[in-house]
Design an enzyme around this catalytic site. Structure first.
Site, PDB file in Angstrom:
ATOM      1  N   HIS A   1       0.834  -1.204   0.000  1.00  0.00           N
ATOM      2  CA  HIS A   1       0.000   0.000   0.000  1.00  0.00           C
ATOM      3  C   HIS A   1       0.869   1.255   0.000  1.00  0.00           C
ATOM      4  O   HIS A   1       2.072   1.194   0.251  1.00  0.00           O
ATOM      5  CB  HIS A   1      -0.928   0.005   1.222  1.00  0.00           C
TER       6      HIS A   1
ATOM      7  N   ASP B   1       4.092  -4.839   3.564  1.00  0.00           N
ATOM      8  CA  ASP B   1       5.516  -5.173   3.496  1.00  0.00           C
ATOM      9  C   ASP B   1       5.768  -6.595   3.980  1.00  0.00           C
ATOM     10  O   ASP B   1       6.652  -7.289   3.471  1.00  0.00           O
ATOM     11  CB  ASP B   1       6.370  -4.169   4.275  1.00  0.00           C
TER      12      ASP B   1
END
Length: 394
Positions: A34, A298
């Site tokens: 994101h 991540d």
């Protein structure tokens, strides 16, 4: 005999190098993080007597700047897809899949991408209807709940913690915070991050995590990094105390090691990333859609990269090991006889993020060619797609 001959000829092709001029882009799958969000916790006040800058959104939400940045990246990728003749104009619905985790920041990132990359087209963002649960495809937990496996994961995490060398990083952070004057020092007597112990936190159904200085340091450095990307005045980024690239590198080491301890695991990464990798390989096996973007976190990028055994790589001009808005881009290219894979890490530099630089084919984001340990590449980064498909063990 015929099969052996074909394999032998394929090896010769790769060893000599692929004729790039004869290749056509056939399919693209992107695993994306994101874009810029607010800090994940809004309770950082106890770590410093200094006032934190105010954010317009609550914790963990995509910011307006993050949506803008994702739109910029979306426009660039749309331009690239058009230039490679994969998707021109508005695609048919079956040609594109944009699939996001259920977190608001991932859905909003995916929507910002679609609004720019496929402007005025009938492309929708797919996600689970129940937004109160983490989508199992993206959920970065240890799925094997056996006590033996859990103990192995814990042992590897503790070994990584034991090998940490963050003394300078913690000291620099404590100096910026003035932690000796903070509530956490006065009430809990945590006045020195180098003395406190980082502990492993493994709970069924939860992400591998840590407590102690590594957890605290990561949360604080994350807030610094996000405020820098957001474009806040420099006096509001760590109160103006980060003034050199060396300081950023020292502090960012805390975030890098947090990711390393929690998700860069020899055994754990394959288990953690299993559902996501299986989903990705199903798309490749179906040879459809032409373009897929999966929007996660991540932790997803870290565990997938470790599980598939990528060779070590370095991303320049970035603080983070898996940068905000960054994209792991799997590309299938074909010629008249073979299919090939090329993988690149596409990501914006820190300056491109902070300054919201417009990206284009003439001013692209940063790009690093990646290589898988068990998919031999030529000098241009191409390996046989069939070798890549053999890595699917899920």
């Amino acid at each position: 005999m015929a099969v052996k001959l074909i394999v032998f000829l394929c090896v010769i092709v790769i060893s000599k190098g692929v004729d790039i001029g004869s290749l056509k882009l056939d399919q693209v799958l992107i695993l994306s993080r994101h874009n810029v969000r607010t800090p994940l916790t809004d309770s950082l006040e106890k770590y410093t007597p200094k006032p934190w800058p105010k954010w317009n959104e609550s914790a963990g939400i995509l910011t307006q700047k993050g949506a803008l940045l994702e739109g910029i990246m979306g426009k660039y990728i749309s331009e690239w897809l058009d230039n490679e003749d994969l998707i021109e104009g508005c695609p048919e619905q079956k040609e594109v899949l944009i699939y996001a985790n259920t977190k608001s920041r991932t859905i909003a990132t995916a929507q910002a991408f679609v609004d720019s990359a496929f402007q005025n087209c009938n492309v929708t963002v797919r996600h689970l209807e129940d937004l109160t649960v983490f989508d199992p495809v993206f959920l970065p937990i240890v799925h094997n709940n056996s006590e033996i496996f859990s103990n192995q994961i814990g042992e590897e995490m503790r070994a990584k913690i034991k090998d940490l060398n963050l003394t300078e990083s913690y000291s620099e952070l404590a100096k910026i915070l003035k932690i000796e004057e903070a509530d956490i020092c006065k009430s809990l007597y945590l006045c020195d991050l180098n003395i406190a112990q980082t502990e492993v936190v493994l709970e069924v159904g939860e992400e591998p995590n840590v407590s102690g200085p590594l957890f605290i340091g990561n949360a604080i450095v994350d807030a610094f990094i996000m405020s820098y990307y957001e474009g806040m005045p420099l006096e509001d980024v760590a109160w103006g105390q980060i003034q050199t690239p060396e300081q950023w590198e020292l502090l960012a080491k805390i975030s890098k090691e947090n990711q390393n301890v929690r998700f860069n695991l020899t055994l754990g990464s394959k288990d953690i990333a299993g559902p996501l990798i299986k989903y990705m390989y199903n798309i490749f096996e179906d040879k459809s859609p032409k373009f897929t973007m999966l929007v996660g976190h991540d932790s997803n990028l870290n565990s997938v990269i470790r599980a598939l055994e990528f060779k070590p790589f370095k991303l320049s001009e970035q603080f983070e090991p898996y940068p905000i808005g960054g994209k792991l881009m799997f590309q299938k290219w074909v010629d008249s006889t073979n299919e090939y894979l090329k993988i690149e890490y596409l990501y914006p530099s820190t300056s491109q993020l902070r300054n919201a630089e417009i990206l284009s084919l003439s001013h692209p984001p940063k790009k690093v060619l990646l290589e898988l340990k068990d998919c031999k590449t030529d000098s241009n980064g191409f390996c046989l797609f069939s070798d890549f498909m053999k890595l699917n063990v899920y």
